[in-house]
Design a protein around this motif. Sequence first.
Motif, PDB file in Angstrom:
ATOM      1  N   THR A   3      53.412   8.669  22.639  1.00 55.35           N
ATOM      2  CA  THR A   3      54.045   7.540  21.951  1.00 55.35           C
ATOM      3  C   THR A   3      53.990   6.311  22.833  1.00 55.35           C
ATOM      4  OG1 THR A   3      56.211   8.172  22.814  1.00 55.35           O
ATOM      5  CG2 THR A   3      55.600   9.026  20.639  1.00 55.35           C
ATOM      6  N   ALA A   4      52.938   6.210  23.613  1.00 54.07           N
ATOM      7  CA  ALA A   4      52.839   5.097  24.547  1.00 54.07           C
ATOM      8  C   ALA A   4      52.900   3.771  23.825  1.00 54.07           C
ATOM      9  CB  ALA A   4      51.528   5.217  25.325  1.00 54.07           C
ATOM     10  N   GLY A   5      53.621   2.830  24.433  1.00 54.34           N
ATOM     11  CA  GLY A   5      53.737   1.502  23.859  1.00 54.34           C
ATOM     12  C   GLY A   5      52.809   0.529  24.554  1.00 54.34           C
ATOM     13  N   THR A   6      53.053  -0.748  24.332  1.00 59.81           N
ATOM     14  CA  THR A   6      52.257  -1.816  24.900  1.00 59.81           C
ATOM     15  C   THR A   6      53.090  -2.571  25.909  1.00 59.81           C
ATOM     16  OG1 THR A   6      51.054  -2.017  22.822  1.00 59.81           O
ATOM     17  CG2 THR A   6      50.876  -3.843  24.369  1.00 59.81           C
ATOM     18  N   ASN A   7      52.526  -2.836  27.084  1.00 62.25           N
ATOM     19  CA  ASN A   7      53.246  -3.555  28.123  1.00 62.25           C
ATOM     20  C   ASN A   7      53.041  -5.050  27.922  1.00 62.25           C
ATOM     21  OD1 ASN A   7      54.280  -4.585  30.555  1.00 62.25           O
ATOM     22  ND2 ASN A   7      53.884  -2.614  31.555  1.00 62.25           N
ATOM     23  N   LEU A  12      57.963  -2.730  28.201  1.00 61.30           N
ATOM     24  CA  LEU A  12      57.243  -1.769  27.384  1.00 61.30           C
ATOM     25  C   LEU A  12      57.690  -1.893  25.929  1.00 61.30           C
ATOM     26  CD1 LEU A  12      55.182   0.571  27.543  1.00 61.30           C
ATOM     27  CD2 LEU A  12      57.147   2.124  27.615  1.00 61.30           C
ATOM     28  N   TYR A  13      56.744  -2.196  25.045  1.00 60.06           N
ATOM     29  CA  TYR A  13      57.020  -2.293  23.609  1.00 60.06           C
ATOM     30  C   TYR A  13      56.623  -0.969  22.972  1.00 60.06           C
ATOM     31  CZ  TYR A  13      56.478  -3.787  18.710  1.00 60.06           C
ATOM     32  OH  TYR A  13      56.556  -3.898  17.342  1.00 60.06           O
ATOM     33  N   ASP A  14      57.593  -0.217  22.526  1.00 56.91           N
ATOM     34  CA  ASP A  14      57.374   1.104  21.937  1.00 56.91           C
ATOM     35  C   ASP A  14      57.816   1.051  20.476  1.00 56.91           C
ATOM     36  OD1 ASP A  14      57.173   3.710  21.209  1.00 56.91           O
ATOM     37  OD2 ASP A  14      58.520   4.505  22.749  1.00 56.91           O
ATOM     38  N   THR A  17      59.315   4.462  18.712  1.00 61.32           N
ATOM     39  CA  THR A  17      60.698   4.799  19.036  1.00 61.32           C
ATOM     40  C   THR A  17      61.658   3.791  18.431  1.00 61.32           C
ATOM     41  OG1 THR A  17      60.045   5.869  21.100  1.00 61.32           O
ATOM     42  CG2 THR A  17      62.333   5.145  20.926  1.00 61.32           C
ATOM     43  N   ALA A  54      51.029   3.230  15.743  1.00 62.35           N
ATOM     44  CA  ALA A  54      51.310   4.066  16.914  1.00 62.35           C
ATOM     45  C   ALA A  54      51.416   5.531  16.521  1.00 62.35           C
ATOM     46  CB  ALA A  54      52.609   3.585  17.580  1.00 62.35           C
ATOM     47  N   THR A  58      49.272   9.535  17.587  1.00 65.16           N
ATOM     48  CA  THR A  58      49.945  10.680  18.195  1.00 65.16           C
ATOM     49  C   THR A  58      49.422  11.995  17.636  1.00 65.16           C
ATOM     50  OG1 THR A  58      51.734  10.875  16.567  1.00 65.16           O
ATOM     51  CG2 THR A  58      52.044   9.264  18.342  1.00 65.16           C
TER      52      THR A  58
END
Length: 313
Positions: A3-7, A12-14, A17, A54, A58
């Motif tokens: 569930t990696a977000g964008t930095n 960190l923009y997730d 979540t 996103a 997954t």
Amino acid sequence: MNTAGTNVDNVLYDPLTKARELPLPSRESMLNRAPSVKRFWEDNNELLVDAWRAWEATDESPSIISGSSLLDAKMRDTVGKAWQDPSTEIAVEDLWQEISPKVFQAQFFDPESLFELREYLKSVADSGIPTRPPYGIALNRYGAMLDPRSVGYLAAPGFQSFYRELMDRYMRPIARLLFPGVIGYDNQTFGFSIQYQTGMDTSLQPHTDASAATLNINMNLPDETYTGSEVDFYDKETGKVNRVAFKPGTAIIHRGHVPHAAQPITSGTRSNMVLWLYGDRMQIPTQGIDVEPVDACQRWTVPTVKADSYAPF
């Protein structure tokens, strides 16, 4: 699970979540169409679009097969030939049986292939991402808005490719073939899924659609039985009611102005996908106007106009 977000700016923009943590409007406020519900979907639409993207990256997200691979073999093959040679389109028309004046039914999906679509929609419902249901029905957990013009829509890119294929390759040319008057009023699209459930969302009162044409596709699996939930079509000229039951994978297509209603479901569930065509700014053709004949080649084309932002609901 990834569930990696964008930095962004070291933050960190997730979106996945964040979307799952959104407090949903209450069922009562949704059914009453409270102003706060409209604001919820509008304020969070961009976040939800990002969340679906996103989610699709997954392990939770199953791949969705192409629309054509779900189609009944005769429907897929005759439509495919008509795209190559529009003069063969009569074979497509022959698949549709007129069950009420200007209302046609055909086998559309292959019932044995529907499992993959239903499993995908179950994963969508279990994703934890808020998905706006049609008509503000909060308990209809398998109902969703499907078109990008609708805030809170099912924005997973894979699903959107599937949806666009159904609209562009199948629904629009078939509607043009059966209802020549829709040509010019079919640039824009709209869609939703819905599940009629015993004891919950059981029926739909007599109404017409704000569409040039409506395609209603059943998604029940072969072993999913239900009773009731037939669709009534009203013949204005004779006053007769023609009652039709869906079988797995069958579809009904009709002009939006045809009055119809869904009878109460008395056992089981009925799952359907409903697709609409209409013109720019929600224009629909005027009844009773003479229609200029068009060449078959004009029917088997995809409009190049951009989608507008008008949505019926």
